[in-house]
Design a protein around this motif. Structure first.
Motif, mmCIF file in Angstrom:
data_model
loop_
_atom_site.group_PDB
_atom_site.id
_atom_site.type_symbol
_atom_site.label_atom_id
_atom_site.label_comp_id
_atom_site.label_asym_id
_atom_site.label_seq_id
_atom_site.Cartn_x
_atom_site.Cartn_y
_atom_site.Cartn_z
ATOM 1 N N THR A 121 0.851 -1.187 0.000
ATOM 2 C CA THR A 121 0.000 0.000 0.000
ATOM 3 C C THR A 121 0.888 1.238 0.000
ATOM 4 O OG1 THR A 121 -1.972 0.987 1.048
ATOM 5 C CG2 THR A 121 -0.195 0.258 2.519
ATOM 6 N N ALA A 122 0.323 2.382 -0.333
ATOM 7 C CA ALA A 122 1.098 3.627 -0.382
ATOM 8 C C ALA A 122 1.504 4.060 1.026
ATOM 9 C CB ALA A 122 0.270 4.721 -1.046
ATOM 10 N N PRO A 123 2.690 4.668 1.176
ATOM 11 C CA PRO A 123 3.104 5.185 2.483
ATOM 12 C C PRO A 123 2.102 6.218 3.008
ATOM 13 C CG PRO A 123 4.950 5.162 0.941
ATOM 14 C CD PRO A 123 3.714 4.866 0.143
ATOM 15 N N PHE A 124 1.961 6.269 4.341
ATOM 16 C CA PHE A 124 0.969 7.165 4.934
ATOM 17 C C PHE A 124 1.389 7.541 6.349
ATOM 18 C CE2 PHE A 124 -0.014 3.126 6.715
ATOM 19 C CZ PHE A 124 -0.636 3.369 7.937
ATOM 20 N N SER A 125 0.722 8.570 6.857
ATOM 21 C CA SER A 125 0.858 8.957 8.263
ATOM 22 C C SER A 125 -0.538 9.113 8.848
ATOM 23 C CB SER A 125 1.620 10.280 8.407
ATOM 24 O OG SER A 125 2.933 10.159 7.885
ATOM 25 N N ARG A 126 -0.662 8.786 10.118
ATOM 26 C CA ARG A 126 -1.965 8.835 10.802
ATOM 27 C C ARG A 126 -1.994 10.033 11.744
ATOM 28 N NH1 ARG A 126 -4.219 3.759 14.474
ATOM 29 N NH2 ARG A 126 -6.350 4.534 14.785
ATOM 30 N N TYR A 127 -3.117 10.749 11.763
ATOM 31 C CA TYR A 127 -3.241 11.939 12.611
ATOM 32 C C TYR A 127 -4.568 11.903 13.365
ATOM 33 C CZ TYR A 127 0.547 13.557 9.623
ATOM 34 O OH TYR A 127 1.737 13.652 8.943
ATOM 35 N N PHE A 146 -0.187 15.449 -1.191
ATOM 36 C CA PHE A 146 -0.557 14.199 -0.536
ATOM 37 C C PHE A 146 -2.075 14.054 -0.596
ATOM 38 C CE2 PHE A 146 -0.346 17.454 2.810
ATOM 39 C CZ PHE A 146 -1.579 17.314 3.442
ATOM 40 N N VAL A 147 -2.542 12.890 -0.244
ATOM 41 C CA VAL A 147 -3.984 12.631 -0.250
ATOM 42 C C VAL A 147 -4.487 12.600 1.178
ATOM 43 C CG1 VAL A 147 -5.834 11.066 -0.946
ATOM 44 C CG2 VAL A 147 -3.787 11.287 -2.369
ATOM 45 N N TRP A 148 -5.397 13.520 1.498
ATOM 46 C CA TRP A 148 -6.062 13.512 2.815
ATOM 47 C C TRP A 148 -7.262 12.574 2.753
ATOM 48 C CZ3 TRP A 148 -11.190 14.647 3.596
ATOM 49 C CH2 TRP A 148 -11.632 14.705 4.927
ATOM 50 N N LYS A 149 -7.392 11.723 3.760
ATOM 51 C CA LYS A 149 -8.564 10.843 3.862
ATOM 52 C C LYS A 149 -9.107 10.890 5.282
ATOM 53 C CE LYS A 149 -7.263 7.461 0.300
ATOM 54 N NZ LYS A 149 -6.990 6.015 0.017
ATOM 55 N N PRO A 184 1.741 7.958 -8.186
ATOM 56 C CA PRO A 184 1.666 8.213 -9.631
ATOM 57 C C PRO A 184 1.238 6.945 -10.369
ATOM 58 C CG PRO A 184 3.937 7.899 -8.977
ATOM 59 C CD PRO A 184 3.123 7.800 -7.718
ATOM 60 N N PHE A 185 -0.077 6.680 -10.347
ATOM 61 C CA PHE A 185 -0.562 5.445 -10.953
ATOM 62 C C PHE A 185 -1.051 5.692 -12.374
ATOM 63 C CE2 PHE A 185 -4.149 7.388 -8.716
ATOM 64 C CZ PHE A 185 -5.143 7.362 -9.683
ATOM 65 N N LYS A 186 -1.088 4.628 -13.169
ATOM 66 C CA LYS A 186 -1.594 4.736 -14.536
ATOM 67 C C LYS A 186 -2.970 4.117 -14.682
ATOM 68 C CE LYS A 186 1.009 0.626 -16.120
ATOM 69 N NZ LYS A 186 2.030 0.140 -17.087
ATOM 70 N N ASN A 187 -3.380 3.322 -13.701
ATOM 71 C CA ASN A 187 -4.679 2.667 -13.750
ATOM 72 C C ASN A 187 -5.191 2.405 -12.341
ATOM 73 O OD1 ASN A 187 -5.996 2.138 -16.176
ATOM 74 N ND2 ASN A 187 -4.611 0.471 -16.727
ATOM 75 N N THR A 259 0.845 1.129 -10.727
ATOM 76 C CA THR A 259 1.804 2.209 -10.931
ATOM 77 C C THR A 259 2.460 2.097 -12.306
ATOM 78 O OG1 THR A 259 3.693 1.018 -10.025
ATOM 79 C CG2 THR A 259 2.279 2.199 -8.461
ATOM 80 N N GLU A 260 3.263 3.086 -12.646
ATOM 81 C CA GLU A 260 3.921 3.126 -13.960
ATOM 82 C C GLU A 260 4.853 1.938 -14.187
ATOM 83 O OE1 GLU A 260 3.267 5.072 -16.386
ATOM 84 O OE2 GLU A 260 1.979 6.526 -15.401
ATOM 85 N N ASP A 261 5.411 1.399 -13.101
ATOM 86 C CA ASP A 261 6.305 0.241 -13.255
ATOM 87 C C ASP A 261 5.587 -1.081 -12.982
ATOM 88 O OD1 ASP A 261 5.977 0.352 -10.533
ATOM 89 O OD2 ASP A 261 8.114 0.362 -10.048
ATOM 90 N N ASP A 262 4.234 -1.055 -13.049
ATOM 91 C CA ASP A 262 3.380 -2.236 -12.891
ATOM 92 C C ASP A 262 3.402 -2.826 -11.479
ATOM 93 O OD1 ASP A 262 2.373 -2.048 -15.429
ATOM 94 O OD2 ASP A 262 3.645 -3.608 -16.287
ATOM 95 N N THR A 263 3.702 -1.986 -10.500
ATOM 96 C CA THR A 263 3.533 -2.395 -9.099
ATOM 97 C C THR A 263 2.052 -2.292 -8.728
ATOM 98 O OG1 THR A 263 5.751 -1.657 -8.487
ATOM 99 C CG2 THR A 263 4.146 -1.835 -6.709
ATOM 100 N N ILE A 264 1.581 -3.225 -7.943
ATOM 101 C CA ILE A 264 0.199 -3.209 -7.462
ATOM 102 C C ILE A 264 0.192 -2.741 -6.009
ATOM 103 C CG2 ILE A 264 -1.805 -4.628 -6.871
ATOM 104 C CD1 ILE A 264 -1.610 -4.407 -9.809
#
Length: 384
Positions: A121-127, A146-149, A184-187, A259-264
């Motif tokens: 999964t993508a790196p994240f921080s918890r607040y 960054f992405v706020w959730k 930076p994902f492609k799909n 991702t661009e290098d086909d990582t899931i």
């Protein structure tokens, strides 16, 4: 236990469109159904045997509802888990389990679960509070973008925002949240895993999702995904590993970044029927909704193979329209080959509210995608 044409009772927490589509199959099998939902106009009301209006987050309401049924399931995650734990202790079968729901309800807890189980999964921080994000930015511990959730109660694109500058934090909820590295994902892909109470497991074909750029909602679901067999296998492997870690019963929809290098990478999961599986009603041997019923009752799982290619188009309320709904040009799309609309039964529309979906089936995926574009440009969900 005899589930069919008997005294057996299945309870569903949530009466929205997912519940309504689950009920298509319980009616087919003649299974008694009880539905709990806060809205007196819930789409599921028309299709169940017994409808109860009540708060899904209220302990007593959920507990008393659950005591009336033999098996309890959900069509939405935001339910009172403490009540489910008590019901399980008293012998009511609850699928997915309270433990699984507790791990998934909170997105921060969900992300920590991936870390603990070596799931990508993508790196994240918890607040604990939004103000802590502002402090982290000022101390150079967090950088843009960054992405706020929101940790809880996000749905249909709500509770998620790409933050590119400090002012993007204005007007966001102040409570618990996560800041996730912008991938930076492609799909965007998804895999639905079905796992029955007796341990049988099956996966549906990988689907590709195209999102609305502003509302962050799925506009199209394309099945099968337009990826290589190697990428599809990677996606299914990650989904199966995730399913095994959660030990869930029912459906688990696993949303993924490619991702661009086909990582899931795992984006998030949903332990229930999901928007990424609506096309299975027309395009698969066994729909996701029938499969969920089979899984939670411990019945043999059906084939997850496609019969044809399928594309799903979400029908959402048009911008600038709030009030009594009207589906403009629905006759136009119904005249197109392979097009099936599903209207959810919500009387009131508002911008970007999910009001229905349309499935396009065709032997050729590219043709189905072209027709989907015509459908999207033709039908409008407006107010009278």
């Amino acid at each position: 236990m005899n589930y069919f044409s008997s005294d057996f009772k299945l309870g569903i927490l949530g009466g929205g469109q997912l519940g309504k589509m689950l009920l298509y199959n319980t009616r087919k099998f003649d299974i008694q159904t009880y539905v709990l939902d806060p809205s007196n106009e819930a789409p599921s009301r028309m299709a169940c045997n017994t409808f109860v209006q009540g708060d899904l987050m209220d302990y007593d309401t959920v507990y008393n509802f659950g005591k009336q049924v033999d098996v309890l399931t959900i069509e939405i995650e935001n339910v009172n888990v403490n009540a489910l734990e008590t019901l399980e202790e008293e012998g009511i079968k609850v699928f997915p389990s309270a433990k699984t729901l507790k791990q998934i309800q909170n997105k921060a807890t969900q992300k920590l679960f991936y870390q603990d189980h070596n799931l990508p999964t993508a790196p994240f921080s918890r607040y604990a509070y939004l103000s802590e994000i502002e402090d982290a930015i000022s101390n150079d511990a967090l950088s843009f973008p960054f992405v706020w959730k929101a940790a809880q109660f996000g749905y249909d694109g709500n509770g998620v925002k790409i933050v590119r500058q400090l002012s993007d934090l204005n007007d966001l909820p102040k409570g618990e949240c996560i800041a996730e590295q912008l991938v930076p994902f492609k799909n965007e892909l998804a895999v639905i895993v079905a796992r029955s109470s007796n341990g049988e497991t099956k996966t549906y074909p990988v689907v590709e999702m195209e999102f609305h750029p502003e509302a962050n909602q799925v506009e199209y679901v394309i099945c099968p995904a337009r990826v290589s067999p190697e990428v599809a296998q990677k996606a299914q492997d990650v989904a199966l590993k995730t399913s095994k870690a959660y030990n869930h019963v029912g459906l688990l929809a696993v949303e993924l970044f490619l991702t661009e290098d086909d990582t899931i990478l795992i984006n998030e999961v949903a332990p229930r029927p999901h928007n990424s599986g609506h096309q299975t009603i027309e395009a698969s041997y066994t729909s996701q909704f029938e499969q969920h019923i089979r899984a939670i009752l411990g019945l043999p799982l059906g084939s997850t193979d496609n019969t044809v290619a399928g594309v799903m188009v979400n029908l959402v309320g048009a911008e600038g329209h709030t009030g009594q709904v009207k589906y403009q040009n629905i006759e136009t799309i119904m005249a197109m080959n392979g097009v099936t609309p599903h209207i959810y039964g919500k009387q009131q529309t508002r911008p970007f509210r999910k009001m229905g979906h349309v499935t396009i089936t065709n032997k050729d995926l590219n043709t189905a995608r072209q027709i989907a574009e015509e459908v999207k440009s033709s039908i409008k969900v407006i107010s009278i």
